[in-house]
Design a protein around this motif. Structure first.
Motif, short mmCIF file in Angstrom:
data_model
loop_
_atom_site.label_atom_id
_atom_site.label_comp_id
_atom_site.label_asym_id
_atom_site.label_seq_id
_atom_site.Cartn_x
_atom_site.Cartn_y
_atom_site.Cartn_z
N VAL A 1 27.19 49.67 -0.27
CA VAL A 1 27.12 50.78 0.69
C VAL A 1 26.69 50.27 2.06
N MET A 2 25.71 49.38 2.09
CA MET A 2 25.23 48.85 3.36
C MET A 2 26.31 48.01 4.06
N LEU A 3 27.07 47.25 3.27
CA LEU A 3 28.16 46.46 3.87
C LEU A 3 29.21 47.37 4.50
N TYR A 4 29.52 48.46 3.82
CA TYR A 4 30.50 49.39 4.39
C TYR A 4 29.96 49.98 5.69
N ARG A 5 28.69 50.34 5.71
CA ARG A 5 28.08 50.88 6.93
C ARG A 5 28.09 49.84 8.05
N MET A 6 27.83 48.59 7.73
CA MET A 6 27.88 47.53 8.73
C MET A 6 29.29 47.39 9.29
N TRP A 7 30.30 47.50 8.43
CA TRP A 7 31.67 47.41 8.90
C TRP A 7 32.00 48.56 9.84
N MET B 1 32.78 41.07 12.43
CA MET B 1 32.91 40.90 11.01
C MET B 1 34.37 40.64 10.67
N VAL B 2 34.58 39.84 9.69
CA VAL B 2 35.93 39.56 9.20
C VAL B 2 36.24 40.60 8.13
N GLU B 3 37.30 41.38 8.36
CA GLU B 3 37.57 42.54 7.52
C GLU B 3 37.81 42.17 6.06
N TRP B 4 38.67 41.20 5.79
CA TRP B 4 38.97 40.86 4.40
C TRP B 4 37.74 40.33 3.68
N PHE B 5 36.90 39.57 4.38
CA PHE B 5 35.69 39.02 3.78
C PHE B 5 34.70 40.14 3.47
N THR B 6 34.60 41.11 4.37
CA THR B 6 33.70 42.24 4.16
C THR B 6 34.12 43.05 2.95
N PHE B 7 35.42 43.36 2.84
CA PHE B 7 35.87 44.16 1.71
C PHE B 7 35.82 43.37 0.40
N ALA B 8 36.00 42.07 0.46
CA ALA B 8 35.81 41.24 -0.74
C ALA B 8 34.36 41.29 -1.20
N PRO C 1 31.14 43.61 18.35
CA PRO C 1 30.94 44.90 17.68
C PRO C 1 31.16 46.06 18.65
N THR C 2 31.59 47.19 18.11
CA THR C 2 31.78 48.37 18.95
C THR C 2 30.59 49.31 18.91
N GLY C 3 29.73 49.16 17.90
CA GLY C 3 28.55 50.01 17.76
C GLY C 3 27.30 49.30 18.25
N SER C 4 26.17 49.83 17.84
CA SER C 4 24.88 49.31 18.24
C SER C 4 24.62 47.94 17.61
N LEU C 5 24.42 46.95 18.44
CA LEU C 5 24.15 45.61 17.95
C LEU C 5 22.80 45.54 17.24
N LEU C 6 21.80 46.26 17.75
CA LEU C 6 20.49 46.28 17.12
C LEU C 6 20.56 46.89 15.72
N GLU C 7 21.27 48.01 15.60
CA GLU C 7 21.41 48.64 14.29
C GLU C 7 22.13 47.71 13.30
N PHE C 8 23.17 47.04 13.77
CA PHE C 8 23.90 46.11 12.91
C PHE C 8 22.99 45.00 12.41
N TRP C 9 22.21 44.41 13.31
CA TRP C 9 21.35 43.30 12.89
C TRP C 9 20.18 43.75 12.03
N MET C 10 19.73 44.97 12.18
CA MET C 10 18.70 45.50 11.27
C MET C 10 19.28 45.62 9.86
N SER D 1 28.66 36.64 11.16
CA SER D 1 28.34 37.66 12.16
C SER D 1 27.68 37.06 13.40
N ALA D 2 26.98 35.97 13.23
CA ALA D 2 26.36 35.32 14.38
C ALA D 2 27.41 34.60 15.23
N ILE D 3 28.44 34.08 14.59
CA ILE D 3 29.47 33.32 15.30
C ILE D 3 30.55 34.23 15.89
N ALA D 4 30.83 35.35 15.25
CA ALA D 4 31.95 36.23 15.63
C ALA D 4 31.96 36.63 17.10
N PRO D 5 30.85 37.05 17.70
CA PRO D 5 30.92 37.43 19.12
C PRO D 5 31.29 36.26 20.04
#
Length: 122
Positions: free
Chosen positions: A108-114, A1-8, A62-71, A52-56
């Motif tokens: 809230v969900m975006l913050y959790r994804m970040w 995820m791009v941090e500035w884009f996520t927080f925007a 991602p450092t966490g669960s990829l499945l959880e992120f995509w859900m 998010s599809a292009i970032a990897p």
């Protein structure tokens, strides 16, 4: 995820949610003023999906669960879209409140994804 884009996106979703809550509790029916910001949130979420599809592929893993992120990613795109459908069908003041709640839920969900993408250990 791009941090500035996520927080925007978080800021825009919060602003859209608060605006829709104020309009809904004031008794306003759905209009361009309430649907427009939530539509912007939905468009930004689709851009987030593509990012998010292009970032990897470019080294931003991602450092966490990829499945959880995509859900979260799939669910978060559906939230504003379903809220807009509800507002178009019901056309009452409470549908604008639902739009507001969807904006707050998206933030809230975006913050959790970040958090999943950057903070958690794999």
């Amino acid at each position: 995820m791009v941090e500035w884009f996520t927080f925007a996106q978080i800021f825009i979703a919060l602003a859209a949610g608060v605006l829709c809550l104020v309009l809904g509790f004031a008794g306003r029916p759905p209009s361009d003023v309430s649907m427009g910001p939530i539509a912007l949130v939905a468009v930004l979420l689709i851009a987030q999906l593509v990012t998010s599809a292009i970032a990897p592929a470019v080294g931003n893993h991602p450092t966490g669960s990829l499945l959880e992120f995509w859900m979260y990613q799939v669910a978060i795109v559906l939230v504003p879209l379903l809220a807009m459908i509800w507002a178009l069908v019901e056309r009452g003041r409470w549908s604008v409140v639902v739009l507001g709640v969807s904006g707050l839920a998206v933030s809230v969900m975006l913050y959790r994804m970040w958090i999943i993408w950057t903070v958690q250990g794999a």
